[in-house]
Motif scaffolding. Sequence first.
Motif, PDB file in Angstrom:
ATOM      1  N   MET B   1       0.842  -1.222   0.000  1.00  0.00           N
ATOM      2  CA  MET B   1       0.000   0.000   0.000  1.00  0.00           C
ATOM      3  C   MET B   1       0.868   1.259   0.000  1.00  0.00           C
ATOM      4  SD  MET B   1      -3.353  -0.104   2.370  1.00  0.00           S
ATOM      5  CE  MET B   1      -4.867  -0.776   1.716  1.00  0.00           C
ATOM      6  N   LYS B   4      -0.671   7.186  -0.189  1.00  0.00           N
ATOM      7  CA  LYS B   4      -1.959   7.703  -0.658  1.00  0.00           C
ATOM      8  C   LYS B   4      -3.097   6.729  -0.296  1.00  0.00           C
ATOM      9  CE  LYS B   4      -2.877   7.711  -5.059  1.00  0.00           C
ATOM     10  NZ  LYS B   4      -2.923   7.984  -6.510  1.00  0.00           N
ATOM     11  N   ASP B   5      -2.845   5.428  -0.528  1.00  0.00           N
ATOM     12  CA  ASP B   5      -3.867   4.413  -0.224  1.00  0.00           C
ATOM     13  C   ASP B   5      -4.204   4.419   1.266  1.00  0.00           C
ATOM     14  OD1 ASP B   5      -3.360   3.748  -2.826  1.00  0.00           O
ATOM     15  OD2 ASP B   5      -2.083   2.052  -2.308  1.00  0.00           O
ATOM     16  N   VAL B   8      -6.395   7.328   2.067  1.00  0.00           N
ATOM     17  CA  VAL B   8      -7.773   7.096   1.603  1.00  0.00           C
ATOM     18  C   VAL B   8      -8.491   6.174   2.584  1.00  0.00           C
ATOM     19  CG1 VAL B   8      -9.168   5.968  -0.192  1.00  0.00           C
ATOM     20  CG2 VAL B   8      -7.299   7.493  -0.849  1.00  0.00           C
ATOM     21  N   LEU B  12     -11.803   6.820   4.896  1.00  0.00           N
ATOM     22  CA  LEU B  12     -13.004   5.976   4.826  1.00  0.00           C
ATOM     23  C   LEU B  12     -13.379   5.453   6.210  1.00  0.00           C
ATOM     24  CD1 LEU B  12     -12.255   3.835   1.628  1.00  0.00           C
ATOM     25  CD2 LEU B  12     -14.022   5.581   1.865  1.00  0.00           C
ATOM     26  N   CYS B  94     -17.190  -6.953   0.771  1.00  0.00           N
ATOM     27  CA  CYS B  94     -16.918  -8.086   1.641  1.00  0.00           C
ATOM     28  C   CYS B  94     -17.339  -7.844   3.083  1.00  0.00           C
ATOM     29  CB  CYS B  94     -15.435  -8.388   1.588  1.00  0.00           C
ATOM     30  SG  CYS B  94     -14.438  -6.931   1.963  1.00  0.00           S
ATOM     31  N   ASN B 122     -17.702 -13.550   6.540  1.00  0.00           N
ATOM     32  CA  ASN B 122     -16.291 -13.230   6.298  1.00  0.00           C
ATOM     33  C   ASN B 122     -15.677 -13.005   7.680  1.00  0.00           C
ATOM     34  OD1 ASN B 122     -13.853 -11.892   5.779  1.00  0.00           O
ATOM     35  ND2 ASN B 122     -14.683 -10.732   4.059  1.00  0.00           N
ATOM     36  N   LEU B 123     -14.692 -13.813   8.034  1.00  0.00           N
ATOM     37  CA  LEU B 123     -14.110 -13.724   9.374  1.00  0.00           C
ATOM     38  C   LEU B 123     -13.021 -12.648   9.453  1.00  0.00           C
ATOM     39  CD1 LEU B 123     -14.414 -15.096  12.144  1.00  0.00           C
ATOM     40  CD2 LEU B 123     -12.720 -16.791  11.446  1.00  0.00           C
ATOM     41  N   VAL B 124     -12.771 -11.977   8.335  1.00  0.00           N
ATOM     42  CA  VAL B 124     -11.669 -11.017   8.303  1.00  0.00           C
ATOM     43  C   VAL B 124     -12.179  -9.570   8.279  1.00  0.00           C
ATOM     44  CG1 VAL B 124      -9.497 -10.396   7.192  1.00  0.00           C
ATOM     45  CG2 VAL B 124     -10.362 -12.727   6.975  1.00  0.00           C
ATOM     46  N   CYS B 125     -12.690  -9.142   7.138  1.00  0.00           N
ATOM     47  CA  CYS B 125     -12.930  -7.712   6.883  1.00  0.00           C
ATOM     48  C   CYS B 125     -13.983  -7.075   7.799  1.00  0.00           C
ATOM     49  CB  CYS B 125     -13.284  -7.510   5.423  1.00  0.00           C
ATOM     50  SG  CYS B 125     -12.196  -8.424   4.302  1.00  0.00           S
ATOM     51  N   TYR B 152      -7.184 -15.846  12.887  1.00  0.00           N
ATOM     52  CA  TYR B 152      -8.032 -14.707  12.522  1.00  0.00           C
ATOM     53  C   TYR B 152      -8.277 -13.865  13.770  1.00  0.00           C
ATOM     54  CZ  TYR B 152      -8.688 -17.663   8.461  1.00  0.00           C
ATOM     55  OH  TYR B 152      -8.458 -18.429   7.357  1.00  0.00           O
TER      56      TYR B 152
END
Lengths: 223, 223
Positions: B1, B4-5, B8, B12, B94, B122-125, B152
Amino acid sequence: MTKKDVLVLKDLLGTNNQIAAEIRRELRARGILCVNLLSSPGSGKTTVLEALADRLGGGHRMAVIEGDIETERDAERIRARGIPAWQITTGGACHLEAKMVGKVLGEVPADIDFLFIENVGNLVCPAGYDLGESLRCVLLSSPEGDDKPGKYPRAFLTADILLLTKADLLPFLPFDPEKAAAEALTINPRLKVFRLSALKGEGMDELAAFFVEALARERARRA
Amino acid sequence: MTKKDVLVLKDLLGTNNQIAAEIRRELRARGILCVNLLSSPGSGKTTVLEALADRLGGGHRMAVIEGDIETERDAERIRARGIPAWQITTGGACHLEAKMVGKVLGEVPADIDFLFIENVGNLVCPAGYDLGESLRCVLLSSPEGDDKPGKYPRAFLTADILLLTKADLLPFLPFDPEKAAAEALTINPRLKVFRLSALKGEGMDELAAFFVEALARERARRA
């Protein structure tokens, strides 16, 4: 998402696709069949790889790249079978990217036949990232429910092979493998479907034979 | 990353946290206990909600917001129990975000007691997104394996409650619920742990009673 975010994402995916294309070229040149395994956490990816390790004999050699957010556990399970394995811990990221695979590729022995990449357990995000594989394999285990292909379509749409795992639990579950396969095939009619119990061995010889044939096809294409 | 990413992403997440804080204030003012359910696909979130629908009686009313990438299936299952349900289909994303929940909040009746939000499988996001809930609940089903908390960790670290689901399958699986709970508690010692079989009813009365008590505590805090 703003326009700026979309542009950043496009840029990231474009870079990923370039690196994936380089990896694919490199592996094909080496005559290695690369398979990317993708599923929810606990669908049985590592257990399928352990069962394949016992069956992909006959002069064939395999290696495994393991993707996880944390821990070396899966790589340790694979190494315990005498198979070389590299653990990539993403430290929070929900999927593998081609550049992560590229970093370990130099350490992978040149004389292997199969390179399996076990993605982070996540049925959503990994589907968007090409890792340079020749075949993509999605797993759906019977305890997850036969309604999953329609709810998580991209993983099934982008795969070549569907493994319906944990068939040994079918007597105890409201899971209809015909329904699951039919729904997945509606999304992606070219899916090759296998019904497995990696723990009990059911269907594993057929899957190993399929990969051996796929390797021969891959090498014939190169020749 | 790139830098800039990261900027952002920070932006968010900052916006998400602001909206989540507004939702939390709004729900607390209405005296509604909001619970965010988070797990892998097929860990039994909808089945737990169906089982709660049969038990959260005694003058209590519940409503459900369902998050899925595609299909209305889960909302239909909940509505079949006479429970109001809204389906958010993320169309590829996700995880749920607070703004998605905010959009349906106006339609949720003012006189309910419990609002359950079933996140995308989804166990992540989803662990990274506050939805304005008062309690976060992570599910781990026995077929997924007892090694998942360490692999996780964020989902377990950010949750208040751990539901070990599908206990009815324990006789057929190499899953040690004590080990799974101990590992989760190492990551997050304040987790309240329940062992359930939502299909067979095991542990469901205790879970329903826990939510009724949590509602009383939430309202007492407001008073």
